[in-house]
Design a protein around this motif. Structure first.
Motif, PDB file in Angstrom:
ATOM      1  N   LYS A   1       0.863  -0.952  -0.093  1.00 56.16           N
ATOM      2  CA  LYS A   1       0.257  -0.189   0.063  1.00 56.16           C
ATOM      3  C   LYS A   1       0.760   1.372  -0.016  1.00 56.16           C
ATOM      4  O   LYS A   1       0.563   1.601  -0.544  1.00 56.16           O
ATOM      5  N   GLY A   2       1.653   1.764   1.314  1.00 57.40           N
ATOM      6  CA  GLY A   2       2.728   2.866   1.162  1.00 57.40           C
ATOM      7  C   GLY A   2       3.527   3.012  -0.353  1.00 57.40           C
ATOM      8  O   GLY A   2       3.193   4.135  -0.666  1.00 57.40           O
ATOM      9  N   LEU A   3       3.817   1.647  -0.866  1.00 57.99           N
ATOM     10  CA  LEU A   3       4.585   1.884  -2.204  1.00 57.99           C
ATOM     11  C   LEU A   3       3.402   2.841  -2.860  1.00 57.99           C
ATOM     12  O   LEU A   3       4.409   3.462  -4.093  1.00 57.99           O
ATOM     13  N   ARG A   4       2.121   2.162  -3.620  1.00 59.23           N
ATOM     14  CA  ARG A   4       1.849   2.299  -4.668  1.00 59.23           C
ATOM     15  C   ARG A   4       0.883   3.894  -3.863  1.00 59.23           C
ATOM     16  O   ARG A   4       0.975   4.475  -5.300  1.00 59.23           O
ATOM     17  N   ILE A   5       0.485   3.874  -3.324  1.00 55.85           N
ATOM     18  CA  ILE A   5       0.201   5.483  -2.476  1.00 55.85           C
ATOM     19  C   ILE A   5       1.570   6.612  -3.110  1.00 55.85           C
ATOM     20  O   ILE A   5       1.189   7.884  -4.145  1.00 55.85           O
ATOM     21  N   GLY A   6       2.710   6.253  -2.494  1.00 59.91           N
ATOM     22  CA  GLY A   6       3.480   7.257  -2.231  1.00 59.91           C
ATOM     23  C   GLY A   6       3.564   7.680  -4.235  1.00 59.91           C
ATOM     24  O   GLY A   6       3.866   8.600  -4.422  1.00 59.91           O
ATOM     25  N   THR A   7       3.670   6.407  -4.768  1.00 54.56           N
ATOM     26  CA  THR A   7       4.070   6.568  -6.189  1.00 54.56           C
ATOM     27  C   THR A   7       2.870   6.836  -7.293  1.00 54.56           C
ATOM     28  O   THR A   7       3.474   7.956  -8.421  1.00 54.56           O
ATOM     29  N   GLN A   8       2.033   6.926  -6.055  1.00 54.18           N
ATOM     30  CA  GLN A   8       0.513   7.443  -6.748  1.00 54.18           C
ATOM     31  C   GLN A   8       0.995   9.221  -7.087  1.00 54.18           C
ATOM     32  O   GLN A   8       0.936  10.104  -7.775  1.00 54.18           O
ATOM     33  N   ARG A   9       1.191   9.176  -5.899  1.00 55.70           N
ATOM     34  CA  ARG A   9       1.545  10.597  -5.366  1.00 55.70           C
ATOM     35  C   ARG A   9       2.282  11.485  -5.919  1.00 55.70           C
ATOM     36  O   ARG A   9       2.120  12.573  -6.863  1.00 55.70           O
ATOM     37  N   LEU A  10       3.467  10.680  -6.170  1.00 53.70           N
ATOM     38  CA  LEU A  10       4.892  11.559  -7.007  1.00 53.70           C
ATOM     39  C   LEU A  10       4.845  11.587  -8.327  1.00 53.70           C
ATOM     40  O   LEU A  10       4.842  12.853  -9.325  1.00 53.70           O
ATOM     41  N   LEU A  11       3.871  10.808  -9.024  1.00 51.34           N
ATOM     42  CA  LEU A  11       3.508  11.071 -10.316  1.00 51.34           C
ATOM     43  C   LEU A  11       2.061  12.190 -10.744  1.00 51.34           C
ATOM     44  O   LEU A  11       2.833  12.921 -11.445  1.00 51.34           O
ATOM     45  N   GLU A  12       1.499  12.141  -9.974  1.00 51.27           N
ATOM     46  CA  GLU A  12       0.533  13.115  -9.912  1.00 51.27           C
ATOM     47  C   GLU A  12       1.201  14.595  -9.557  1.00 51.27           C
ATOM     48  O   GLU A  12       0.982  15.370 -10.430  1.00 51.27           O
ATOM     49  N   ASP A  13       2.295  14.728  -9.053  1.00 50.79           N
ATOM     50  CA  ASP A  13       2.878  16.267  -8.788  1.00 50.79           C
ATOM     51  C   ASP A  13       3.477  16.150 -10.326  1.00 50.79           C
ATOM     52  O   ASP A  13       3.870  17.574 -10.260  1.00 50.79           O
ATOM     53  N   GLU A  14       3.953  15.289 -10.822  1.00 53.30           N
ATOM     54  CA  GLU A  14       4.184  15.228 -12.361  1.00 53.30           C
ATOM     55  C   GLU A  14       3.340  15.533 -13.804  1.00 53.30           C
ATOM     56  O   GLU A  14       3.146  15.645 -14.411  1.00 53.30           O
ATOM     57  N   ASN A  15       2.118  15.731 -12.705  1.00 50.30           N
ATOM     58  CA  ASN A  15       0.975  15.539 -13.926  1.00 50.30           C
ATOM     59  C   ASN A  15       0.128  14.590 -14.562  1.00 50.30           C
ATOM     60  O   ASN A  15      -0.070  14.637 -15.838  1.00 50.30           O
ATOM     61  N   PHE A  16       0.271  13.724 -14.202  1.00 52.94           N
ATOM     62  CA  PHE A  16       0.062  12.284 -14.499  1.00 52.94           C
ATOM     63  C   PHE A  16      -1.191  11.857 -14.368  1.00 52.94           C
ATOM     64  O   PHE A  16      -0.876  12.085 -13.110  1.00 52.94           O
ATOM     65  N   LEU A  17      -2.286  10.823 -14.785  1.00 53.87           N
ATOM     66  CA  LEU A  17      -3.227  10.893 -14.237  1.00 53.87           C
ATOM     67  C   LEU A  17      -2.835   8.959 -13.447  1.00 53.87           C
ATOM     68  O   LEU A  17      -2.098   8.600 -14.652  1.00 53.87           O
TER      69      LEU A  17
END
Lengths: 493, 123
Positions: A15-31
């Motif tokens: 879970k931690g990795l999943r959410i961390g990755t999600q936040r990181l990429l969303e910050d880079e304007n990915f969906l």
């Protein structure tokens, strides 16, 4: 916020990795979409065409390589990364073989991840673009192919013959009509066209191919391909020019003009007949006048006067002829203004017989009429119907015996009025009967001598009757009389 | 004096031609169709035949001329023509048209007499 760059699927059971990755990429304007196990990863990855998928290798339900395989089988252009802490040479090879774009070793720093994802995204854009181009090209090809077959179908279907000949005289295209015109059944692409085409066309093609540029133009010729006017064609040869004005080949179009030629021939025959008919009375009149004016010939006054009287008669016949010709031409051009009224045929017969009274008396011919009651009326132009009766009754007088008889009988016959005009005259021979309605035909035999006429009267009668959808027939026996029968439609409306 | 046979179906042309030739002292016999024409030629044996090119049919004159020649009648023939030139049917003396000269209608008395005299002299 700038617009989103692309859609990414993150498949990881941690879970931690999943959410961390999600936040990181969303910050880079990915969906970003996430899946918490392999099964969910496959479902999402198949349901939509992600730009990028980051798949954990080791998951409790389904192996990351299986997820990769499933997604790739549906969306081969999704850029897939395998993320794993258990990096091994074998799994790296296997994942690449299954279509993974890259391998992200865990743990990874944000920079490492973003670098990899950016690389993958660029790759995805390239793939999508080339995919689009490929599709576009394929569509273009289909369009060209269908355009070509459409043109082919059109050229094959037209009745004109089409041949295309290249610079060295080889046939590069032809349709079946062209083969038919030239009576060739075995011609194939690459054959020497110059060997198979008629000489006059070959001549023209050679002219077009000559170095003299002034000869490089379109030529048309008319050819009689089958004798006795059975097949006449017009052949048009047009050079195909390249951009640099050099000649790539020649297009030959062959058009059937047989019918046109036939009409042309009929027309010229008619003109020469008219010329003859006009010149005959003129020559007679001119002959008389030449003699009267000639000082070396002395003619008694009575003879002179006789010649002048005869000249006037000939000129009158010439005027009649010109009027008949004008009538025929008006009828053929259909420029004649018709005044359609209700016509009582008995009244027409009476007025015509009154007009011809003098001629009847001269020959002692009696005219007897039978009209069925009630007298049917027809709808037509009174002048034209008058003309029909005038021509037929005056013929019945002219070709009658002295003190002969004319019977006019008008009755009903279904939806037609039947008009019968019989005379007790000289009758006709079979061959005369057959040519009777021909323009300028006049029966000439020992019995018709001295009877004048333009030779157009019956042809005019026939034209008028047929223009009202009626029919005219003739029954005759040589020496004992002639009957003309006209079936004229009764117009009920 | 020479006897001339004129064969033409137009009585006005026959009368006018006869008058011209008679006024120059020739004797004239006439016929208005090919059958009678053949008969007067065989019966009267004229010195010259004047023959219209077109009578009942457009080429009656040609056929009659051929018939004369085929049957050994060598009398000179002067042929009357009408529109043949105008419609592009120009003919000259040949085996098909076994005549000696042509006169184009309408007839000019001067030309007719000149051609008749010259044909009679040749004989």
């Amino acid at each position: 916020m700038s617009e989103t760059k692309g859609k990414i699927l993150v498949v990881d059971d941690e879970k931690g990795l999943r959410i961390g990755t999600q936040r990181l990429l969303e910050d880079e304007n990915f969906l970003v979409d996430t899946a918490e196990n392999g099964e969910q990863g496959i479902r999402l990855g198949i349901a939509s065409d992600y730009d990028i998928a980051i798949i954990d290798l080791k998951m409790p339900d389904v192996d990351g390589l299986e997820v990769l395989k499933q997604i790739k089988s549906i969306h081969p252009n999704t850029i897939c990364f395998i993320a794993t802490a258990y990096a091994s040479y074998e799994t790296a090879i296997e994942s690449t073989r299954l279509g993974a774009y890259g391998y992200i070793p865990k743990p990874f720093t944000p920079d490492e991840l973003i670098y990899q994802v950016e690389q993958g995204f660029r790759q995805r854009q390239l793939v999508v673009e080339s995919e689009l181009l490929k599709k576009e090209r394929e569509e273009n090809l289909i369009e060209i192919a269908s355009e070509k077959s459409r043109l082919n179908t059109i050229i094959k279907a037209i009745s004109d013959g089409v041949l295309v000949i290249n610079r060295i005289g080889e046939l590069v295209y032809f349709n079946t009509a062209a083969l038919k015109y030239f009576d060739l059944d075995s011609l194939s692409i690459g054959d020497s066209a110059l060997k198979h085409l008629p000489a006059p066309i070959v001549e023209i093609i050679k002219k077009i191919y000559s170095p003299d540029q002034s000869l490089q133009k379109t030529y048309s010729i008319q050819l009689e391909l089958k004798s006795n006017n059975a097949l006449f064609v017009e052949s048009t040869c047009t050079p195909i020019l390249q951009n640099d004005k050099s000649i790539a080949g020649v297009v030959v179009v062959i058009k059937n003009i047989t019918e046109f030629k036939k009409i042309e021939q009929i027309k010229s025959q008619f003109v020469s007949m008219v010329a003859h008919e006009l010149k005959t009375p003129m020559a007679a009149v001119q002959g008389f006048l030449n003699i009267i004016l000639d000082d070396t010939i002395s003619i008694p006054y009575d003879t002179q006067r006789d010649y002048l009287v005869r000249s006037v008669i000939r000129l009158k016949s010439l005027t009649d002829l010109v009027n008949d010709l004008l009538d025929i031409s008006r009828m053929e051009l259909k420029t004649k203004q018709r005044e359609i009224t209700e016509i009582k045929l008995d009244e027409i017969v009476h007025s015509v017989s009154q007009m011809l009274e003098l001629e009847l008396k001269k020959k002692g011919v009696t005219l007897i009429t039978h009209f069925e009651e009630p007298m049917p009326t027809i709808k037509a132009d009174a002048n034209e119907i008058n003309r029909v009766f005038t021509n037929l009754i005056s013929n019945a007088i002219k070709y009658n015996k002295d003190k002969g008889k004319i019977d006019i009988n008008i009755s009903h016959s279904g939806s037609y009025v039947l008009i019968q005009i019989s005379d007790s005259g000289i009758g006709m021979k079979t061959e005369e009967k057959n040519r009777l309605f021909q323009e300028f035909y006049r029966a000439k035999n020992e019995k018709t001598r001295g009877i004048s006429g333009t030779g157009l009267g019956l042809s005019i009668v026939k034209k008028i009757v047929e223009s009202y959808y009626g029919k005219i027939e003739v029954e005759s026996e040589y020496g004992s009389g002639t009957t003309f029968k006209i079936h004229f439609p009764i117009n009920t409306n | 004096m020479a006897l001339i046979a004129i064969i033409d179906d137009d009585p006005d042309i026959l009368d006018a031609s006869s008058l011209v030739l008679k006024s120059k002292g020739f004797d004239v016999v006439t016929a208005t169709n090919p059958v009678d024409g053949y008969q007067i030629v065989t019966e009267r044996n004229p010195n010259l035949i004047i023959l219209d090119v077109m009578m009942d049919e457009p080429d009656d004159g040609f056929f009659l001329a051929q018939k004369f020649r085929k049957n050994g009648i060598t009398t000179p023939i002067l042929m009357y023509t009408s529109v043949s030139k105008a419609i592009g049917l120009e003919f000259g003396k040949s085996d098909m048209v076994p005549v000696d000269d042509f006169v184009e209608k309408p007839i000019s008395p001067e030309e007719l007499v000149k051609k008749v005299e010259s044909l009679l002299q040749k004989k």
